[in-house]
Design a protein around this motif. Sequence first.
Motif, PDB file in Angstrom:
ATOM      1  N   ARG A 127       0.822  -1.206   0.000  1.00 42.46           N
ATOM      2  CA  ARG A 127       0.000   0.000   0.000  1.00 42.46           C
ATOM      3  C   ARG A 127       0.858   1.259   0.000  1.00 42.46           C
ATOM      4  O   ARG A 127       0.450   2.315  -0.485  1.00 42.46           O
ATOM      5  CB  ARG A 127      -0.926  -0.013   1.223  1.00 42.46           C
ATOM      6  CG  ARG A 127      -1.961   1.099   1.248  1.00 42.46           C
ATOM      7  CD  ARG A 127      -2.847   0.986   2.471  1.00 42.46           C
ATOM      8  NE  ARG A 127      -3.634  -0.233   2.452  1.00 42.46           N
ATOM      9  CZ  ARG A 127      -4.807  -0.356   1.842  1.00 42.46           C
ATOM     10  NH1 ARG A 127      -5.319   0.670   1.184  1.00 42.46           N
ATOM     11  NH2 ARG A 127      -5.468  -1.497   1.876  1.00 42.46           N
ATOM     12  N   ASP A 128       2.072   1.150   0.550  1.00 38.98           N
ATOM     13  CA  ASP A 128       2.955   2.315   0.603  1.00 38.98           C
ATOM     14  C   ASP A 128       3.730   2.524  -0.698  1.00 38.98           C
ATOM     15  O   ASP A 128       4.587   3.404  -0.781  1.00 38.98           O
ATOM     16  CB  ASP A 128       3.928   2.189   1.771  1.00 38.98           C
ATOM     17  CG  ASP A 128       4.889   1.012   1.614  1.00 38.98           C
ATOM     18  OD1 ASP A 128       4.706   0.214   0.675  1.00 38.98           O
ATOM     19  OD2 ASP A 128       5.819   0.888   2.431  1.00 38.98           O
ATOM     20  N   GLY A 129       3.449   1.704  -1.718  1.00 39.19           N
ATOM     21  CA  GLY A 129       4.105   1.866  -3.007  1.00 39.19           C
ATOM     22  C   GLY A 129       5.355   1.033  -3.184  1.00 39.19           C
ATOM     23  O   GLY A 129       6.077   1.208  -4.170  1.00 39.19           O
ATOM     24  N   SER A 130       5.618   0.119  -2.278  1.00 37.77           N
ATOM     25  CA  SER A 130       6.805  -0.724  -2.397  1.00 37.77           C
ATOM     26  C   SER A 130       6.553  -1.878  -3.362  1.00 37.77           C
ATOM     27  O   SER A 130       5.559  -2.589  -3.240  1.00 37.77           O
ATOM     28  CB  SER A 130       7.209  -1.287  -1.031  1.00 37.77           C
ATOM     29  OG  SER A 130       7.574  -0.252  -0.148  1.00 37.77           O
ATOM     30  N   ALA A 131       7.464  -2.040  -4.311  1.00 40.73           N
ATOM     31  CA  ALA A 131       7.476  -3.205  -5.196  1.00 40.73           C
ATOM     32  C   ALA A 131       8.552  -4.140  -4.672  1.00 40.73           C
ATOM     33  O   ALA A 131       9.722  -3.762  -4.594  1.00 40.73           O
ATOM     34  CB  ALA A 131       7.768  -2.784  -6.627  1.00 40.73           C
ATOM     35  N   SER A 150       0.428   3.255  -4.352  1.00 44.48           N
ATOM     36  CA  SER A 150       0.186   1.863  -3.971  1.00 44.48           C
ATOM     37  C   SER A 150       0.230   0.930  -5.172  1.00 44.48           C
ATOM     38  O   SER A 150      -0.258   1.265  -6.253  1.00 44.48           O
ATOM     39  CB  SER A 150      -1.184   1.744  -3.299  1.00 44.48           C
ATOM     40  OG  SER A 150      -1.285   2.592  -2.181  1.00 44.48           O
ATOM     41  N   VAL A 151       0.833  -0.246  -4.966  1.00 43.55           N
ATOM     42  CA  VAL A 151       0.855  -1.268  -6.013  1.00 43.55           C
ATOM     43  C   VAL A 151      -0.487  -1.987  -5.989  1.00 43.55           C
ATOM     44  O   VAL A 151      -0.840  -2.637  -5.009  1.00 43.55           O
ATOM     45  CB  VAL A 151       2.007  -2.259  -5.803  1.00 43.55           C
ATOM     46  CG1 VAL A 151       1.970  -3.348  -6.869  1.00 43.55           C
ATOM     47  CG2 VAL A 151       3.343  -1.526  -5.847  1.00 43.55           C
ATOM     48  N   LEU A 152      -1.231  -1.860  -7.070  1.00 44.41           N
ATOM     49  CA  LEU A 152      -2.633  -2.271  -7.069  1.00 44.41           C
ATOM     50  C   LEU A 152      -2.859  -3.685  -7.581  1.00 44.41           C
ATOM     51  O   LEU A 152      -3.722  -4.400  -7.082  1.00 44.41           O
ATOM     52  CB  LEU A 152      -3.440  -1.281  -7.922  1.00 44.41           C
ATOM     53  CG  LEU A 152      -4.934  -1.541  -8.066  1.00 44.41           C
ATOM     54  CD1 LEU A 152      -5.622  -1.415  -6.716  1.00 44.41           C
ATOM     55  CD2 LEU A 152      -5.553  -0.582  -9.070  1.00 44.41           C
ATOM     56  N   THR A 165       2.066  -2.618 -11.441  1.00 44.35           N
ATOM     57  CA  THR A 165       1.186  -1.517 -11.832  1.00 44.35           C
ATOM     58  C   THR A 165       0.652  -0.852 -10.570  1.00 44.35           C
ATOM     59  O   THR A 165       0.163  -1.532  -9.664  1.00 44.35           O
ATOM     60  CB  THR A 165       0.006  -2.014 -12.685  1.00 44.35           C
ATOM     61  OG1 THR A 165       0.505  -2.792 -13.775  1.00 44.35           O
ATOM     62  CG2 THR A 165      -0.786  -0.843 -13.235  1.00 44.35           C
ATOM     63  N   THR A 166       0.742   0.469 -10.510  1.00 45.22           N
ATOM     64  CA  THR A 166       0.335   1.192  -9.312  1.00 45.22           C
ATOM     65  C   THR A 166      -1.099   1.693  -9.416  1.00 45.22           C
ATOM     66  O   THR A 166      -1.721   1.657 -10.483  1.00 45.22           O
ATOM     67  CB  THR A 166       1.266   2.392  -9.059  1.00 45.22           C
ATOM     68  OG1 THR A 166       1.091   3.353 -10.120  1.00 45.22           O
ATOM     69  CG2 THR A 166       2.718   1.960  -9.004  1.00 45.22           C
TER      70      THR A 166
END
Length: 369
Positions: A127-131, A150-152, A165-166
């Motif tokens: 959710r914090d955008g970490s891949a 966020s990575v969706l 993909t975010t």
Amino acid sequence: MNRRYLALVVLVIAVVAVSLIFYLRPSGEVSVKEEEYYWMTVGGNSSRTYYVPIAPSPPLEEVYRCTLEGRVVFPLVADSSRIYLPIGDVILCLNKSDFRELWRLKYSGSLLSPPTVSDSYLAIGGRDGSAILINSTKGEEIWSVPLESSVLTSPIITETSVIFTTNDGLVVSISKLSGELEWSYKLPGIISSPSASREGLYFSLSNGSLLALSIQDGSPLWIQKLGDVPLTSPIYLQNRIYVAVGSGYLCILDSKSGSLLEKLGPFGAIKQVSVGKDGIIVATPFEVVYVSNGSKVWRRVLPVSCLVSSPCRVYVTTLNGSLAVLSKEEGDVEISLNIGGNGLSWLAVESKRIYIITTEGLFVVFKGG
């Protein structure tokens, strides 16, 4: 002497032929692992077909049952020897043979995307955008790359890269080896996890379009307006793309050009689609429909939660807590088993096993013939 000379000539020709094969193959080709026997990602494989070529046959025997601690929000994935369960902010890894815990990895934030496993790699998004890429054998983080939001969606793992993909539509390809950004592309708005072929990535967009990007460099291949909002992830099979739209139709497109080939339906509010070489299974919240050669063969009334199809059978978990196994030919219920609980559940089917996980944390495994 002649025989020895002939044998030597044959050997030289064989060596030259093999060398030419390796020399002439496309140097830039990027292929996607399309495993069909293990449930590697959402839909079973990167094509999102929800179809398995070999599946358990009745009678089914329950071999494992437990209640997981924590909130289950995503389906499980599995490879040849391990099962991976996303529970809250934890990835739990179990041994396939005896369901013994092998490792668990706690993530500092909550997970927002279903995981994907391939070879010895497990990819997840936060959710914090970490891949994040994890060594699936040891449960150790290989790298973590911060993204804009966020990575969706469920990641796609190729031989050399991991594609995320975010939430704001940014598609990024990251080197599996180094964790460095390879390319990125900004989408106008995404609805669900993309599917992949050896050549392309296919996205359902919130503006009512389907978009294809090159899996090698992220360049646009084509975009096709569908005239309605897509409801499902695109499914790729044999140069065709299948996607359900809000008007209740199933659109079939050419994966090379994006041209619309056919519209099937209407079916009502389509919840899920499973596509195999032998036909299409369409699920609405209240029924399952089998389509072959463009015509509806049968329909079966069921409160569908999730389904997977195979050449001979259709496996359905229902909202009232049961597993129904239908004959693919006639749609008859061959067997119905009580899972327990009510509400949403996810289904994963492999050659000899069926895995079911519910939002209530119930994890059940069946073994078949």
